[in-house]
Design a protein around this motif. Structure first.
Motif, PDB file in Angstrom:
ATOM      1  N   SER A 144      -2.380   3.196 -11.849  1.00  0.00           N
ATOM      2  CA  SER A 144      -2.291   3.984 -10.620  1.00  0.00           C
ATOM      3  C   SER A 144      -3.637   4.058  -9.909  1.00  0.00           C
ATOM      4  N   ALA A 145      -4.710   4.226 -10.680  1.00  0.00           N
ATOM      5  CA  ALA A 145      -6.046   4.282 -10.075  1.00  0.00           C
ATOM      6  C   ALA A 145      -6.365   2.978  -9.350  1.00  0.00           C
ATOM      7  N   ALA A 146      -5.989   1.860  -9.955  1.00  0.00           N
ATOM      8  CA  ALA A 146      -6.244   0.567  -9.313  1.00  0.00           C
ATOM      9  C   ALA A 146      -5.410   0.404  -8.047  1.00  0.00           C
ATOM     10  N   THR A 147      -4.163   0.874  -8.069  1.00  0.00           N
ATOM     11  CA  THR A 147      -3.344   0.763  -6.854  1.00  0.00           C
ATOM     12  C   THR A 147      -3.951   1.562  -5.711  1.00  0.00           C
ATOM     13  N   ARG A 148      -4.579   2.697  -6.030  1.00  0.00           N
ATOM     14  CA  ARG A 148      -5.204   3.501  -4.970  1.00  0.00           C
ATOM     15  C   ARG A 148      -6.386   2.764  -4.356  1.00  0.00           C
ATOM     16  N   PRO A 155      -3.810  -0.854   3.277  1.00  0.00           N
ATOM     17  CA  PRO A 155      -2.739   0.154   3.173  1.00  0.00           C
ATOM     18  C   PRO A 155      -1.342  -0.434   3.034  1.00  0.00           C
ATOM     19  N   ASN A 156      -1.135  -1.628   3.564  1.00  0.00           N
ATOM     20  CA  ASN A 156       0.193  -2.232   3.517  1.00  0.00           C
ATOM     21  C   ASN A 156       0.357  -3.241   2.389  1.00  0.00           C
ATOM     22  N   ALA A 157      -0.582  -3.229   1.459  1.00  0.00           N
ATOM     23  CA  ALA A 157      -0.544  -4.199   0.366  1.00  0.00           C
ATOM     24  C   ALA A 157       0.724  -4.058  -0.453  1.00  0.00           C
ATOM     25  N   ALA A 172       8.760   3.719 -16.608  1.00  0.00           N
ATOM     26  CA  ALA A 172       7.855   4.497 -15.758  1.00  0.00           C
ATOM     27  C   ALA A 172       7.200   3.533 -14.774  1.00  0.00           C
ATOM     28  N   ILE A 173       7.389   3.769 -13.500  1.00  0.00           N
ATOM     29  CA  ILE A 173       6.853   2.896 -12.461  1.00  0.00           C
ATOM     30  C   ILE A 173       5.856   3.693 -11.629  1.00  0.00           C
ATOM     31  N   PRO A 174       4.568   3.373 -11.697  1.00  0.00           N
ATOM     32  CA  PRO A 174       3.588   4.109 -10.892  1.00  0.00           C
ATOM     33  C   PRO A 174       3.945   4.074  -9.409  1.00  0.00           C
ATOM     34  N   ALA A 175       3.670   5.176  -8.735  1.00  0.00           N
ATOM     35  CA  ALA A 175       4.057   5.301  -7.328  1.00  0.00           C
ATOM     36  C   ALA A 175       3.405   4.246  -6.449  1.00  0.00           C
ATOM     37  N   GLY A 176       2.207   3.797  -6.804  1.00  0.00           N
ATOM     38  CA  GLY A 176       1.511   2.814  -5.993  1.00  0.00           C
ATOM     39  C   GLY A 176       1.985   1.393  -6.177  1.00  0.00           C
ATOM     40  N   VAL A 177       2.863   1.160  -7.140  1.00  0.00           N
ATOM     41  CA  VAL A 177       3.407  -0.177  -7.395  1.00  0.00           C
ATOM     42  C   VAL A 177       4.626  -0.383  -6.498  1.00  0.00           C
ATOM     43  N   ASP A 178       4.676  -1.525  -5.831  1.00  0.00           N
ATOM     44  CA  ASP A 178       5.780  -1.816  -4.918  1.00  0.00           C
ATOM     45  C   ASP A 178       6.870  -2.663  -5.570  1.00  0.00           C
ATOM     46  N   ILE A 179       6.478  -3.536  -6.496  1.00  0.00           N
ATOM     47  CA  ILE A 179       7.425  -4.449  -7.140  1.00  0.00           C
ATOM     48  C   ILE A 179       7.181  -4.368  -8.647  1.00  0.00           C
TER      49      ILE A 179
END
Length: 292
Positions: A144-148, A155-157, A172-179
């Protein structure tokens, strides 16, 4: 018995789901990653041209050479969506586990500069952040820290992570992960495997509104496959089974085959390009169908 009944019910629900009408991105690992396939007699280490006519997204790896990485991104982005593997930027492998990389800040600056030098918009990439973090004992808080960091710059990554097969563990899927996806191998038909369907159903339930699934297609051949009763020729039917599953699962946005080039895990591993021509032909047909 209850677990088996539950898995069968989940399988029936999955098959009954409406088929995806949208194009599904499709490609492979080990396409532009500097890997010399031990099963050929050439010194080729980039295979983008081999897959460009039937794929839409393939793994491209970062290197310590900024010019080479920028050239890879530019070259591959002209052919397909680069699935840009950046795990070494944020994480480092110790003997027993994956850990946050103490040099991540500097390496991320390097990565941002390299993307800029490639002239490929970051929004045209899929950032492949980490592979099997839970199996490798990396806390998801570190993911999650890396996604931030990534989304603080872009921002649209689109950020991808892949977990190892763990059908009895909660997803468990971190909120910052899209796929998000998971991998397992040597199944003749994943849709007929109760454990696979159990984890897939858990993943579908765990997805947030902006998130989708990656389906990891078994596209290699190893002694494990032989021990499971699969022949090299059978891998064409395995591919067709994964394609059917992708189409029947609306949350799947990308299917990635592991692997195009052989030798990632050892010389005993054949990639798809090392398998019989009818198997490769089946993949070509699947890739072209998924684009439509």
């Amino acid at each position: 018995m209850k677990r088996l009944i539950s898995a069968v019910a989940l399988c029936a629900a999955l098959i009954a789901a409406p088929a995806s009408a949208d194009p599904i991105l499709f490609g492979y690992a080990a396409v532009s990653c500097g890997l010399d396939d031990p099963h050929d007699t050439t010194d080729r280490v980039d295979y983008a041209d081999e897959v460009a006519d039937f794929t839409t997204a393939n793994q491209v790896c970062i290197t310590a050479d900024a010019d080479e990485t920028a050239a890879r991104l530019a070259r591959t982005a002209a052919l397909f969506t680069p699935v840009f593997y950046i795990e070494p930027v944020f994480f480092s492998q110790s003997p027993r586990r994956l850990r946050p990389n103490p040099d991540a800040d500097a390496l991320w600056e390097y990565t941002v500069a390299t993307i800029a030098a490639s002239d490929v918009p970051a929004d045209d990439l899929i950032f492949y952040l980490v592979d099997e973090p839970t199996l490798r004992r990396l806390p998801l808080s570190a993911v999650s820290a890396a996604t931030r960091v990534i989304k603080g710059t872009f921002p649209n990554a689109r950020i991808l992570m892949i977990e190892a097969f763990a059908p009895d563990d909660p997803v468990a899927i971190p909120a910052g992960v899209d796929i998000w996806g998971f991998n397992t191998y040597a199944l003749r038909d994943p849709a007929a495997d109760p454990a696979f369907i159990r984890q897939l159903a858990s993943a579908r339930t765990a997805l947030g509104p902006h998130q989708s699934l990656a389906l990891i297609m078994d596209a290699q051949y190893t002694p494990v496959h032989a021990a499971a009763g699969l022949t090299e020729a059978d891998m064409a039917d395995v591919a067709r089974a994964y394609a059917r599953l992708a189409r029947s699962t609306p949350e799947v946005s990308i299917m990635l085959g592991y692997t195009w080039a052989g030798g990632i895990d050892g010389p005993w591993e054949k990639g798809l390009r090392d398998l019989p021509q009818p198997v490769i032909a089946a993949h070509r047909q699947i890739g072209r169908a998924l684009r439509n």
